[in-house]
Design a protein around this motif. Structure first.
Motif, PDB file in Angstrom:
ATOM      1  N   LYS A 124       3.332  14.124  -9.450  1.00  0.00           N
ATOM      2  CA  LYS A 124       4.500  14.882  -9.657  1.00  0.00           C
ATOM      3  C   LYS A 124       5.169  15.094 -10.970  1.00  0.00           C
ATOM      4  O   LYS A 124       5.422  16.118 -11.621  1.00  0.00           O
ATOM      5  N   LEU A 125       5.219  13.908 -11.819  1.00  0.00           N
ATOM      6  CA  LEU A 125       5.849  13.835 -12.988  1.00  0.00           C
ATOM      7  C   LEU A 125       4.800  14.358 -14.014  1.00  0.00           C
ATOM      8  O   LEU A 125       5.395  15.308 -14.962  1.00  0.00           O
ATOM      9  N   GLN A 126       3.579  14.402 -13.795  1.00  0.00           N
ATOM     10  CA  GLN A 126       2.668  15.064 -14.684  1.00  0.00           C
ATOM     11  C   GLN A 126       2.814  16.568 -14.460  1.00  0.00           C
ATOM     12  O   GLN A 126       2.665  17.277 -15.665  1.00  0.00           O
ATOM     13  N   GLU A 127       3.008  17.077 -13.235  1.00  0.00           N
ATOM     14  CA  GLU A 127       3.009  18.523 -13.045  1.00  0.00           C
ATOM     15  C   GLU A 127       4.335  18.929 -13.658  1.00  0.00           C
ATOM     16  O   GLU A 127       4.442  20.175 -14.045  1.00  0.00           O
ATOM     17  N   VAL A 128       5.351  18.174 -13.629  1.00  0.00           N
ATOM     18  CA  VAL A 128       6.751  18.755 -13.951  1.00  0.00           C
ATOM     19  C   VAL A 128       6.712  18.811 -15.642  1.00  0.00           C
ATOM     20  O   VAL A 128       7.116  19.773 -16.464  1.00  0.00           O
ATOM     21  N   ARG A 129       5.807  17.888 -16.400  1.00  0.00           N
ATOM     22  CA  ARG A 129       5.873  18.177 -17.571  1.00  0.00           C
ATOM     23  C   ARG A 129       4.835  19.101 -18.090  1.00  0.00           C
ATOM     24  O   ARG A 129       5.155  19.802 -18.840  1.00  0.00           O
ATOM     25  N   ARG A 130       3.931  19.449 -17.209  1.00  0.00           N
ATOM     26  CA  ARG A 130       3.044  20.551 -17.664  1.00  0.00           C
ATOM     27  C   ARG A 130       3.611  21.652 -17.322  1.00  0.00           C
ATOM     28  O   ARG A 130       3.815  22.801 -18.374  1.00  0.00           O
ATOM     29  N   LEU A 131       4.551  21.956 -16.251  1.00  0.00           N
ATOM     30  CA  LEU A 131       5.368  23.070 -16.143  1.00  0.00           C
ATOM     31  C   LEU A 131       6.419  23.371 -17.224  1.00  0.00           C
ATOM     32  O   LEU A 131       6.560  24.588 -17.764  1.00  0.00           O
ATOM     33  N   GLU A 132       7.063  22.218 -18.005  1.00  0.00           N
ATOM     34  CA  GLU A 132       7.979  22.304 -18.755  1.00  0.00           C
ATOM     35  C   GLU A 132       7.300  22.568 -19.962  1.00  0.00           C
ATOM     36  O   GLU A 132       7.910  23.628 -20.752  1.00  0.00           O
ATOM     37  N   ALA A 133       6.010  22.139 -20.282  1.00  0.00           N
ATOM     38  CA  ALA A 133       5.176  22.507 -21.381  1.00  0.00           C
ATOM     39  C   ALA A 133       4.924  24.273 -21.488  1.00  0.00           C
ATOM     40  O   ALA A 133       5.130  24.779 -22.590  1.00  0.00           O
ATOM     41  N   GLU A 134       4.506  24.546 -20.195  1.00  0.00           N
ATOM     42  CA  GLU A 134       4.249  26.186 -20.166  1.00  0.00           C
ATOM     43  C   GLU A 134       5.520  26.865 -20.357  1.00  0.00           C
ATOM     44  O   GLU A 134       5.718  28.057 -20.989  1.00  0.00           O
ATOM     45  N   ILE A 135       6.719  26.499 -19.776  1.00  0.00           N
ATOM     46  CA  ILE A 135       7.871  27.379 -19.894  1.00  0.00           C
ATOM     47  C   ILE A 135       8.179  27.223 -21.484  1.00  0.00           C
ATOM     48  O   ILE A 135       8.616  28.240 -21.865  1.00  0.00           O
ATOM     49  N   LYS A 136       8.209  26.241 -22.050  1.00  0.00           N
ATOM     50  CA  LYS A 136       8.406  26.142 -23.597  1.00  0.00           C
ATOM     51  C   LYS A 136       7.560  27.080 -24.553  1.00  0.00           C
ATOM     52  O   LYS A 136       8.049  27.875 -25.127  1.00  0.00           O
TER      53      LYS A 136
ATOM     54  N   HIS B 120       1.883   6.474  -6.819  1.00  0.00           N
ATOM     55  CA  HIS B 120       0.970   7.338  -7.484  1.00  0.00           C
ATOM     56  C   HIS B 120       1.344   9.008  -7.144  1.00  0.00           C
ATOM     57  O   HIS B 120       1.171   9.833  -8.136  1.00  0.00           O
ATOM     58  N   HIS B 121       1.926   9.191  -5.962  1.00  0.00           N
ATOM     59  CA  HIS B 121       2.439  10.412  -5.906  1.00  0.00           C
ATOM     60  C   HIS B 121       3.428  11.022  -6.745  1.00  0.00           C
ATOM     61  O   HIS B 121       3.522  11.998  -7.394  1.00  0.00           O
ATOM     62  N   ALA B 122       4.213   9.997  -7.100  1.00  0.00           N
ATOM     63  CA  ALA B 122       5.524  10.324  -8.022  1.00  0.00           C
ATOM     64  C   ALA B 122       4.864  10.624  -9.460  1.00  0.00           C
ATOM     65  O   ALA B 122       5.361  11.393 -10.116  1.00  0.00           O
ATOM     66  N   ASP B 123       4.053  10.009  -9.866  1.00  0.00           N
ATOM     67  CA  ASP B 123       3.335   9.962 -11.162  1.00  0.00           C
ATOM     68  C   ASP B 123       2.523  11.194 -11.247  1.00  0.00           C
ATOM     69  O   ASP B 123       2.783  11.858 -12.208  1.00  0.00           O
TER      70      ASP B 123
ATOM     71  N   ALA C 110       0.860  -1.200  -0.029  1.00  0.00           N
ATOM     72  CA  ALA C 110       0.108   0.151  -0.040  1.00  0.00           C
ATOM     73  C   ALA C 110       0.786   1.280   0.083  1.00  0.00           C
ATOM     74  O   ALA C 110       0.547   2.204  -0.785  1.00  0.00           O
ATOM     75  N   VAL C 111       2.005   1.407   0.895  1.00  0.00           N
ATOM     76  CA  VAL C 111       2.778   2.461   0.872  1.00  0.00           C
ATOM     77  C   VAL C 111       3.479   2.746  -0.584  1.00  0.00           C
ATOM     78  O   VAL C 111       3.631   3.717  -0.996  1.00  0.00           O
ATOM     79  N   THR C 112       3.959   1.545  -0.966  1.00  0.00           N
ATOM     80  CA  THR C 112       4.588   1.613  -2.127  1.00  0.00           C
ATOM     81  C   THR C 112       3.739   2.176  -3.354  1.00  0.00           C
ATOM     82  O   THR C 112       3.993   2.944  -4.212  1.00  0.00           O
ATOM     83  N   TYR C 113       2.426   1.663  -3.372  1.00  0.00           N
ATOM     84  CA  TYR C 113       1.156   2.247  -4.477  1.00  0.00           C
ATOM     85  C   TYR C 113       1.293   3.745  -4.167  1.00  0.00           C
ATOM     86  O   TYR C 113       1.197   4.310  -5.273  1.00  0.00           O
TER      87      TYR C 113
END
Length: 124
Positions: A30-42, A25-28, A18-21
Protein backbone atom coordinates in the motif's frame (compact mmCIF):
# COMPACT_ATOMS: atom_id res chain seq x y z
CA UNK A 1 8.85 -33.37 27.51
CA UNK A 2 6.78 -30.66 25.95
CA UNK A 3 3.49 -30.11 27.51
CA UNK A 4 0.32 -29.32 25.62
CA UNK A 5 0.40 -25.72 26.82
CA UNK A 6 3.94 -25.31 25.43
CA UNK A 7 2.84 -26.60 22.02
CA UNK A 8 -0.17 -24.26 22.01
CA UNK A 9 2.05 -21.30 22.90
CA UNK A 10 4.57 -22.17 20.17
CA UNK A 11 1.76 -22.54 17.64
CA UNK A 12 0.20 -19.22 18.62
CA UNK A 13 3.61 -17.49 18.36
CA UNK A 14 4.16 -18.92 14.87
CA UNK A 15 0.63 -17.87 13.83
CA UNK A 16 1.18 -14.37 15.26
CA UNK A 17 4.49 -14.10 13.38
CA UNK A 18 2.78 -15.17 10.12
CA UNK A 19 -0.06 -12.66 10.60
CA UNK A 20 2.43 -9.90 11.46
CA UNK A 21 4.47 -10.66 8.34
CA UNK A 22 1.39 -10.65 6.09
CA UNK A 23 0.20 -7.33 7.57
CA UNK A 24 3.65 -5.78 7.09
CA UNK A 25 3.82 -7.04 3.50
CA UNK A 26 0.34 -5.65 2.76
CA UNK A 27 1.29 -2.29 4.34
CA UNK A 28 4.47 -2.13 2.22
CA UNK A 29 2.44 -2.76 -0.94
CA UNK A 30 0.00 0.00 0.00
CA UNK A 31 2.89 2.38 0.74
CA UNK A 32 4.35 1.69 -2.71
CA UNK A 33 0.96 2.35 -4.27
CA UNK A 34 0.62 5.64 -2.36
CA UNK A 35 4.08 6.73 -3.49
CA UNK A 36 3.23 5.83 -7.10
CA UNK A 37 -0.01 7.81 -6.92
CA UNK A 38 1.77 10.79 -5.36
CA UNK A 39 4.31 10.71 -8.20
CA UNK A 40 1.49 10.62 -10.76
CA UNK A 41 -0.26 13.53 -9.04
CA UNK A 42 2.97 15.55 -9.02
CA UNK A 43 3.49 14.80 -12.72
CA UNK A 44 -0.08 15.92 -13.51
CA UNK A 45 0.34 19.13 -11.48
CA UNK A 46 3.60 19.87 -13.28
CA UNK A 47 1.89 19.25 -16.61
CA UNK A 48 -0.95 21.60 -15.66
CA UNK A 49 1.55 24.30 -14.64
CA UNK A 50 3.38 23.86 -17.94
CA UNK A 51 0.15 24.10 -19.92
CA UNK A 52 -0.87 27.24 -18.02
CA UNK A 53 2.50 28.79 -18.82
CA UNK A 54 2.11 27.86 -22.50
CA UNK A 55 -1.38 29.34 -22.54
CA UNK A 56 -0.12 32.57 -20.97
CA UNK A 57 2.62 32.75 -23.57
CA UNK A 58 0.25 32.08 -26.47
CA UNK A 59 -2.32 34.65 -25.36
CA UNK A 60 0.06 37.56 -24.82
CA UNK A 61 -1.48 40.67 -26.40
CA UNK A 62 1.73 41.73 -28.20
CA UNK A 63 2.07 38.26 -29.75
CA UNK A 64 -1.55 38.35 -30.89
CA UNK A 65 -1.03 41.80 -32.40
CA UNK A 66 1.99 40.52 -34.37
CA UNK A 67 -0.06 37.56 -35.61
CA UNK A 68 -2.88 39.91 -36.58
CA UNK A 69 -0.44 42.06 -38.53
CA UNK A 70 0.87 38.99 -40.39
CA UNK A 71 -2.41 37.12 -40.98
CA UNK A 72 -4.94 39.96 -40.74
CA UNK A 73 -5.53 40.17 -44.49
CA UNK A 74 -6.01 36.41 -44.87
CA UNK A 75 -8.34 35.99 -41.89
CA UNK A 76 -10.14 39.36 -42.23
CA UNK A 77 -10.45 39.67 -38.44
CA UNK A 78 -12.35 42.56 -36.89
CA UNK A 79 -12.32 43.75 -33.26
CA UNK A 80 -15.22 42.48 -31.18
CA UNK A 81 -17.74 45.17 -30.32
CA UNK A 82 -19.32 45.03 -26.84
CA UNK A 83 -22.80 44.60 -28.27
CA UNK A 84 -21.68 41.46 -30.12
CA UNK A 85 -21.24 39.55 -26.91
CA UNK A 86 -24.79 39.74 -25.57
CA UNK A 87 -27.83 41.88 -26.21
CA UNK A 88 -29.74 43.31 -23.24
CA UNK A 89 -32.86 41.32 -24.16
CA UNK A 90 -30.82 38.09 -23.86
CA UNK A 91 -29.97 38.75 -20.23
CA UNK A 92 -32.01 36.83 -17.66
CA UNK A 93 -34.75 38.76 -15.92
CA UNK A 94 -34.31 40.11 -12.44
CA UNK A 95 -35.73 38.13 -9.53
CA UNK A 96 -38.18 40.95 -8.85
CA UNK A 97 -39.52 40.61 -12.41
CA UNK A 98 -40.22 36.87 -12.17
CA UNK A 99 -44.00 36.34 -12.44
CA UNK A 100 -45.71 35.20 -9.25
CA UNK A 101 -47.83 32.04 -9.31
CA UNK A 102 -51.53 32.66 -9.89
CA UNK A 103 -52.61 30.34 -7.09
CA UNK A 104 -51.85 31.27 -3.50
CA UNK A 105 -49.87 28.79 -1.44
CA UNK A 106 -52.04 26.03 0.02
CA UNK A 107 -54.97 26.64 -2.36
CA UNK A 108 -55.88 24.40 -5.28
CA UNK A 109 -56.28 25.67 -8.80
CA UNK A 110 -59.26 24.96 -10.99
CA UNK A 111 -57.14 23.02 -13.49
CA UNK A 112 -57.14 19.30 -12.55
CA UNK A 113 -54.01 18.61 -14.60
CA UNK A 114 -51.90 21.12 -12.72
CA UNK A 115 -53.30 19.74 -9.44
CA UNK A 116 -51.93 16.33 -10.41
CA UNK A 117 -48.55 17.82 -11.27
CA UNK A 118 -48.23 19.87 -8.09
CA UNK A 119 -46.98 17.61 -5.30
CA UNK A 120 -46.99 20.05 -2.44
CA UNK A 121 -43.63 18.79 -1.19
CA UNK A 122 -41.68 21.53 -2.94
CA UNK A 123 -42.65 25.08 -2.09
CA UNK A 124 -42.27 27.67 -4.84
Amino acid sequence: MLKTLDLIMIGSMVAAAAVTYSIKHHADEKLQEVRRLEAEIKLEKDTIDLLKADWALLTQPNRLERLLAVYGQDLQLQPTAPEQLVRPVELPMLKSEVPQPKVAEGEKSKDPVSDLITTGSVKP
